[in-house]
Write an enzyme that holds these catalytic residues in place. Sequence first.
Site: not given
Ligand code: AG3
Length: 294
Positions: A114, A164-165
């Site tokens: 990350d 996991d973005s």
């Molecule tokens: N990953 C974010 C997913 C996208 C969320 N998008 C949004 N709220 N518009 C989350 C990380 C969790 N490990």
Amino acid sequence: MNPRHLDSSEWFTELADEAGLAMSLRHRGRLHSEQSPYQKIEVYDTEGFGHLMVIDGYVMLSERDNFVYHEMLSHPVLLTHPRPRRVVIIGGGDCGTLREVLKHPEVTQVTQVDIDERVTRVAERFFPELCESNHDPRAELLFEDGVAWMAAAADESADVVIVDSTDPVGPGEGLFNESFYRECRRVLGAEGLLVQQSESPLIHLDLIQAMRAAMSAAGFGCLHTLQFPQPVYPSGWWSATMARARGPWPEFRAGDARKLRTRYYSAAVHQGALAMPPFFGAATGQSDEGSAHS
Ligand code: AG3
């Protein structure tokens, strides 16, 4: 009580401008706010969903419902690979995905990359349960740019890559294009599997189509998008897309699925999650029987 206007001192609101939609959670206060070198990280104490992490105005996770997302990003792909030993997580700094990956006994090594160490430090403080496996000897936490890390990784050095973005804006943008997927394809070899969170099937169908097209162009000939609810994300309906160089798509290890301790995922949920509705199939070419490709 039915307030006509939401008072912003009590409500956190994520705007999904692209859909003319806003999602709000009532909170008792903001517990944390900082501008890291990469993004703005906030934590709210919500009334109904526990702690809520927000990055650059986008909801990342809540204490109440993150198990659905983290289980669905991890277990379907890991149980589709016949023998996942080396796993790479790109993003995922809150460590919720890492915790799920480490539930798999076949996994011998997990490298999480990350870009922002502050996300992990904030998660350790406000979401300690997600970080409880961080000291597992199989886990390695790196704080680097995931795109550069993937470009430098050796050929065929991973069995599963989990992306996991955040959304495709800001630091997450480079994780949604063909050149990144091409590097993933090289690092995974012919047998490896990629999965990436792929936004809402309802309000981001164009983005899912573009992402699937970029994955295909990068050499992933066999794609499967799966769906699950995620109440705190805009529309409440979310997806992940799995990819492999070519078919046939492996049968998932249903017997091993039954041994996992989970709250949302199960062998039956796995099967159900792969059944996508007709409008999705019409837009992407994926059949609802879970056997088609791009
Ligand atoms: N990953 C974010 C997913 C996208 C969320 N998008 C949004 N709220 N518009 C989350 C990380 C969790 N490990």
